[in-house]
Design an enzyme around this catalytic site. Structure first.
Site, PDB file in Angstrom:
ATOM      1  N   ARG A   1      -5.861  -4.514   0.111  1.00 23.49           N
ATOM      2  CA  ARG A   1      -5.695  -3.241   0.944  1.00 23.49           C
ATOM      3  C   ARG A   1      -7.379  -3.269   1.501  1.00 23.49           C
ATOM      4  O   ARG A   1      -6.918  -2.458   2.543  1.00 23.49           O
ATOM      5  CB  ARG A   1      -5.532  -2.158  -0.064  1.00 23.49           C
ATOM      6  CG  ARG A   1      -5.091  -0.786   0.780  1.00 23.49           C
ATOM      7  CD  ARG A   1      -4.403   0.258  -0.056  1.00 23.49           C
ATOM      8  NE  ARG A   1      -4.364   1.594   0.393  1.00 23.49           N
ATOM      9  CZ  ARG A   1      -4.820   2.696   0.308  1.00 23.49           C
ATOM     10  NH1 ARG A   1      -5.525   2.752  -0.285  1.00 23.49           N
ATOM     11  NH2 ARG A   1      -4.520   3.674   0.994  1.00 23.49           N
TER      12      ARG A   1
ATOM     13  N   ILE B   1      -3.399   5.079   6.947  1.00 24.58           N
ATOM     14  CA  ILE B   1      -2.702   4.120   5.858  1.00 24.58           C
ATOM     15  C   ILE B   1      -2.407   4.854   4.726  1.00 24.58           C
ATOM     16  O   ILE B   1      -2.952   5.644   4.095  1.00 24.58           O
ATOM     17  CB  ILE B   1      -4.012   2.901   5.493  1.00 24.58           C
ATOM     18  CG1 ILE B   1      -3.302   1.926   4.715  1.00 24.58           C
ATOM     19  CG2 ILE B   1      -5.138   3.588   4.937  1.00 24.58           C
ATOM     20  CD1 ILE B   1      -4.244   0.656   4.354  1.00 24.58           C
ATOM     21  N   SER B   2      -1.249   4.516   4.629  1.00 26.80           N
ATOM     22  CA  SER B   2      -0.613   5.430   3.726  1.00 26.80           C
ATOM     23  C   SER B   2      -0.940   5.339   2.050  1.00 26.80           C
ATOM     24  O   SER B   2      -1.583   4.269   1.729  1.00 26.80           O
ATOM     25  CB  SER B   2       1.149   5.389   3.574  1.00 26.80           C
ATOM     26  OG  SER B   2       1.750   5.603   4.917  1.00 26.80           O
ATOM     27  N   GLN B   3      -0.805   6.397   1.216  1.00 27.16           N
ATOM     28  CA  GLN B   3      -0.970   6.021  -0.042  1.00 27.16           C
ATOM     29  C   GLN B   3      -0.328   4.936  -0.556  1.00 27.16           C
ATOM     30  O   GLN B   3       0.761   4.924  -0.439  1.00 27.16           O
ATOM     31  CB  GLN B   3      -0.713   7.663  -0.613  1.00 27.16           C
ATOM     32  CG  GLN B   3      -0.825   7.527  -2.351  1.00 27.16           C
ATOM     33  CD  GLN B   3      -0.057   8.934  -2.764  1.00 27.16           C
ATOM     34  OE1 GLN B   3       0.567   9.419  -2.046  1.00 27.16           O
ATOM     35  NE2 GLN B   3      -0.526   9.265  -3.954  1.00 27.16           N
TER      36      GLN B   3
END
EC number: 2.1.1.77
Length: 208
Positions: free
Chosen positions: A32, A58-60
């Site tokens: 990530r 950027i999503s959880q």
């Protein structure tokens, strides 16, 4: 072996109800930190959303895992992603299926995502600069469609691009948003509400 930071995140996701080990393995396999700016690298494995510029995020990791799990993917699934963004969710999908189609309305983000995916030797992805509201008709139908930004209502074009038995997962709403799962069955669309969420809006049109 995964690092302690990665293992801690996986343990947290399991505690939050993520059960699909293939999804968890994909999250462990995708670095990530390669999808965020240097300033946020130390937070890359925290279970939080992070900014990626252009007003996008950027999503959880929990939300990435939850939405991916809801798609019920097999290696043969034909997948469409609306909102390539950083390319992180795209990379997770690319670890799980043979090919991913992804549409991004902001050309700068599309270019960056393509470069990141190439650097990670993920070549089973087709990206397109375009209006996510319209899906990708030329590649339809799809077994699974995932939308990483919230429209005020479910786009009709995306529903019609689902194959029989296909699943669409997306956040819906403006001030109050809910994660929805839409399944196409026998010419009907069965819609389930999963949980309350918070996403950036899905904007119509494409941006140079």
């Amino acid at each position: 072996m995964v690092s302690r930071r990665v293992q801690a995140l996986l343990d947290q996701l399991r505690a939050q109800g993520i059960q699909d080990e293939q999804v968890l393995n994909a999250l462990a396999a995708v670095p990530r930190e390669k999808f965020v700016d240097e300033a946020f690298e130390q937070k890359a494995w925290d279970n939080i959303a992070l900014p990626i510029g252009q007003g996008q995020t950027i999503s959880q990791p929990y939300m990435v895992a939850r939405m991916t799990e809801l798609l019920e993917l097999t290696p043969q699934s034909r997948v469409l992603e609306i909102g390539t963004g950083s390319g992180y969710q795209t990379a997770i999908l690319a670890h799980l299926v043979q090919h991913v189609c992804s549409v991004e309305r902001i050309k700068g983000l599309q270019w960056q995502a393509r470069r990141r995916l190439k650097n990670l030797d993920l070549h089973n992805v087709s990206t397109r600069h375009g209006d996510g509201w319209q899906g990708w008709q030329a590649r339809a139908p799809f077994d699974a469609i995932i939308v990483t930004a919230a429209p005020p209502e479910i786009p009709t074009a995306l529903m019609t691009q689902l194959d029989e038995g296909g699943i669409l997962v997306l956040p819906v709403g403006e001030e109050h948003q809910y994660l929805k799962r839409v399944r196409r069955r026998g010419g009907e669309f069965i819609i389930d509400t999963v949980e309350a969420v918070r996403f950036v809006p899905l904007v119509k049109g494409e941006l140079a």
